[in-house]
Enzyme design. Structure first.
Site, short mmCIF file in Angstrom:
data_model
loop_
_atom_site.label_atom_id
_atom_site.label_comp_id
_atom_site.label_asym_id
_atom_site.label_seq_id
_atom_site.Cartn_x
_atom_site.Cartn_y
_atom_site.Cartn_z
N GLY A 8 -65.45 83.40 11.82
CA GLY A 8 -64.02 83.22 12.14
C GLY A 8 -63.27 84.53 12.22
CG ASP A 34 -64.17 83.30 16.13
OD1 ASP A 34 -63.41 83.61 15.19
OD2 ASP A 34 -63.89 82.40 16.95
CG ASP A 60 -69.98 75.34 16.20
OD1 ASP A 60 -69.65 75.44 14.99
OD2 ASP A 60 -69.73 74.35 16.90
CB SER A 84 -56.53 77.34 9.85
OG SER A 84 -55.86 77.82 11.00
CB THR A 124 -56.05 77.11 1.46
OG1 THR A 124 -54.67 76.77 1.40
CG2 THR A 124 -56.82 75.80 1.60
CG ASP A 125 -51.58 77.75 -1.53
OD1 ASP A 125 -51.91 77.25 -0.44
OD2 ASP A 125 -50.49 78.35 -1.70
CD GLU A 126 -52.01 74.20 3.06
OE1 GLU A 126 -52.11 73.04 3.48
OE2 GLU A 126 -51.59 75.14 3.75
CE1 TYR A 148 -57.10 74.44 6.60
CE2 TYR A 148 -55.17 74.25 5.17
CZ TYR A 148 -56.22 74.99 5.68
OH TYR A 148 -56.41 76.28 5.24
CB THR A 151 -61.73 69.44 5.76
OG1 THR A 151 -60.64 70.27 6.20
CG2 THR A 151 -61.66 68.10 6.45
CE LYS A 152 -60.43 76.34 3.85
NZ LYS A 152 -61.34 77.30 4.53
CG ASN A 177 -48.19 79.12 3.33
OD1 ASN A 177 -48.69 78.49 2.39
ND2 ASN A 177 -47.71 78.53 4.40
CE LYS A 187 -52.02 77.62 10.90
NZ LYS A 187 -53.08 78.57 10.92
P1 NAD Z 1 -57.20 80.88 12.25
O1 NAD Z 1 -57.00 79.48 12.70
O2 NAD Z 1 -56.27 81.94 12.71
O3 NAD Z 1 -58.66 81.38 12.66
C1 NAD Z 1 -59.80 80.59 12.53
C2 NAD Z 1 -60.93 81.26 13.30
O4 NAD Z 1 -62.13 80.47 13.10
C3 NAD Z 1 -60.71 81.34 14.81
O5 NAD Z 1 -61.05 82.62 15.28
C4 NAD Z 1 -61.65 80.28 15.38
O6 NAD Z 1 -62.10 80.56 16.68
C5 NAD Z 1 -62.77 80.31 14.36
N1 NAD Z 1 -63.54 79.05 14.32
C6 NAD Z 1 -63.04 77.79 14.23
N2 NAD Z 1 -64.06 76.90 14.24
C7 NAD Z 1 -65.21 77.61 14.28
C8 NAD Z 1 -66.57 77.26 14.28
N3 NAD Z 1 -66.97 75.99 14.25
N4 NAD Z 1 -67.49 78.26 14.33
C9 NAD Z 1 -67.11 79.55 14.37
N5 NAD Z 1 -65.83 79.94 14.39
C10 NAD Z 1 -64.89 78.99 14.34
O7 NAD Z 1 -57.25 80.80 10.67
P2 NAD Z 1 -56.71 81.82 9.57
O8 NAD Z 1 -55.28 81.55 9.33
O9 NAD Z 1 -57.17 83.18 9.91
O10 NAD Z 1 -57.50 81.29 8.29
C11 NAD Z 1 -58.79 81.82 7.97
C12 NAD Z 1 -59.29 81.16 6.72
O11 NAD Z 1 -58.38 81.38 5.66
C13 NAD Z 1 -59.45 79.64 6.86
O12 NAD Z 1 -60.62 79.27 6.18
C14 NAD Z 1 -58.22 79.09 6.16
O13 NAD Z 1 -58.46 77.83 5.61
C15 NAD Z 1 -58.00 80.14 5.08
N6 NAD Z 1 -56.62 80.31 4.60
C16 NAD Z 1 -55.61 80.53 5.49
C17 NAD Z 1 -54.32 80.77 5.02
C18 NAD Z 1 -53.18 81.07 5.96
O14 NAD Z 1 -52.04 81.20 5.50
N7 NAD Z 1 -53.42 81.23 7.25
C19 NAD Z 1 -54.06 80.74 3.65
C20 NAD Z 1 -55.12 80.49 2.77
C21 NAD Z 1 -56.40 80.30 3.26
P1 TYD Z 2 -47.39 76.13 8.12
O1 TYD Z 2 -47.14 77.51 8.65
O2 TYD Z 2 -47.91 75.10 9.05
O3 TYD Z 2 -48.32 76.29 6.85
P2 TYD Z 2 -48.76 75.20 5.72
O4 TYD Z 2 -48.34 73.85 6.13
O5 TYD Z 2 -50.22 75.39 5.73
O6 TYD Z 2 -48.07 75.66 4.46
O7 TYD Z 2 -46.04 75.56 7.50
C1 TYD Z 2 -45.39 76.27 6.47
C2 TYD Z 2 -44.18 75.46 6.05
O8 TYD Z 2 -43.26 75.41 7.12
C3 TYD Z 2 -44.47 74.02 5.67
O9 TYD Z 2 -43.58 73.66 4.62
C4 TYD Z 2 -44.11 73.25 6.93
C5 TYD Z 2 -42.96 74.07 7.49
N1 TYD Z 2 -42.83 74.07 8.96
C6 TYD Z 2 -41.60 73.79 9.54
O10 TYD Z 2 -40.60 73.49 8.84
N2 TYD Z 2 -41.50 73.83 10.90
C7 TYD Z 2 -42.56 74.13 11.69
O11 TYD Z 2 -42.40 74.13 12.94
C8 TYD Z 2 -43.82 74.43 11.08
C9 TYD Z 2 -45.02 74.75 11.92
C10 TYD Z 2 -43.90 74.39 9.70
#
Ligand code: NAD
Ligand code: TYD
Length: 334
Positions: A8, A34, A60, A84, A124-126, A148, A151-152, A177, A187
């Protein structure tokens, strides 16, 4: 030379981590596996095309034939690959189960077969659900509340089982986040910034009272680096930025930084099952020596400024038909 298999790595956090790791460790090679889903963007790594320590493999994590040889050549696996986005998981969970659960299984199975020094699961904290007051420690029960996060959490249980049953040397980090460069503009934070630049409404789910902790992505990378090298095998580490803010506060900070009017705020139908509050107790990773470098103000300002300065990066995404279709699907009826 050590070889890191990063899955990823074309996504938001994975690409930031690849830049971080290759800049810090001259003796590391990175193989980035990726699938290039809608969220994967090779442009995030454009600066590395001439670095012979970096290799990209399109594929994949659910496919054992692809995964096997890559795990065999790796010393360390860091699994970022995931579906994600919570809103997409509410629209349909199949790809979430497939990648987040089955994909993690495929990687773990291969890691046991070939042997690795470390398997680092990015979580994730979720997975904890929602907390009205106080903060979660790592001992808190898993109680995810949307497809989501469930599954995490399921993936984490597999990681735990592979450690206990097969002795696989695993570590897991649960971050809050993330915000910063290269985050796909579905996001909240990059969506708000890019909408505000274009004078489009900022959709606030419900009353905007939900609380999230914000972690600057570079701080997440430094925590992953520390846990990867110094975390205790089999342990889980929370990684929070101690930067709490409500949805409304986040929207207003962004509008202020961009000099835009609060009339752009648009209250819309709430997310189904919307988690009210996330809060992490990060004392365990802090005891290893980690501290976030960016507080809320600095993290938000750096993030807003990056999107202002890198307009072509996000505009290319927002002009894609698949982005427009998603936007219509998620916001059209709100
Ligand atoms: P993202 O959605 O930006 O990126 C996910 C990447 O995974 C993409 O490049 C996608 O092409 C790749 N991918 C998806 N399915 C795949 C597969 N089957 N095989 C290979 N590659 C695949 O996600 P992100 O925000 O960078 O999050 C990365 C990790 O961190 C995730 O595991 C997510 O759960 C975790 N995480 C994210 C946040 C956040 O705030 N974004 C916070 C805590 C944890
Ligand atoms: P998000 O960025 O989707 O992250 P997560 O749900 O994984 O925390 O959303 C962050 C917060 O923002 C969550 O409380 C939902 C809210 N949100 C909105 O109010 N409007 C939006 O359009 C989106 C995408 C999220």
């Amino acid at each position: 030379m050590k070889t890191l298999l990063i899955t990823g790595g074309c996504g938001f956090i994975g690409s930031n981590f690849i830049h971080y790791a290759l800049a810090k460790y001259r003796q590391y090679r990175v193989v980035n596996l990726d699938k290039l889903t809608y969220a994967g963007n090779p442009a995030n790594l454009i600066g590395l095309v001439d670095d012979d320590r970096y290799r990209f493999v399109e594929g994949d994590i659910c496919d054992p034939a692809t995964v096997g040889p890559l795990v065999a050549e790796a010393d360390i696996v860091v699994n970022f690959a995931a579906e994600s986005h919570v809103d997409r998981s509410i629209m349909g969970g199949a790809e979430f189960v497939q990648t987040n659960f089955n994909g993690t299984y495929t990687l773990l199975d291969s890691a046991v077969k070939h042997g690795v020094e470390r398997f680092h699961q990015i979580s994730t904290d979720e997975v904890y659900g929602s907390i009205d007051e106080g903060a979660w420690t790592e001992e808190w029960p898993l109680a995810p509340r949307n497809p989501y996060s469930s599954t995490k959490a399921s993936a984490e249980l597999l990681v735990r089982a592979y450690h206990i049953t097969h002795g696989l040397p695993v570590v897991t980090t649960r971050a809050s986040n993330n915000i910063g460069p290269f985050q796909y503009p579905e996001k909240r934070v990059p969506l708000y910034i890019t909408n505000a630049i274009d004078d489009l409404p900022l959709p606030v789910y419900g009353d905007g009272s939900q609380v999230r902790d914000h972690l600057y992505v570079e701080d997440h990378c430094s925590a992953i680096d520390l846990v990867l090298h110094q975390g205790e095998i089999g342990e889980i580490y929370n990684v929070g930025g101690e930067n709490d803010a409500t949805g409304l506060e986040v929207a207003k900070v962004i509008l202020k930084r961009l000099g835009k009017d609060e009339s752009l705020l648009k209250f819309v139908t709430d997310r189904s099952g919307h988690d009210q509050r996330y809060a992490l107790d990060s004392s365990k990773v802090q005891a290893l020596g980690w501290q976030p470098a960016s507080d809320f103000r600095v993290a938000m300002e750096r993030t807003v400024d990056w999107y202002v300065e890198n307009e072509s990066w996000w505009r290319e995404i927002k002009e894609r038909q698949d982005y427009k279709d998603y936007y219509q699907r998620n916001y059209g009826n709100r």
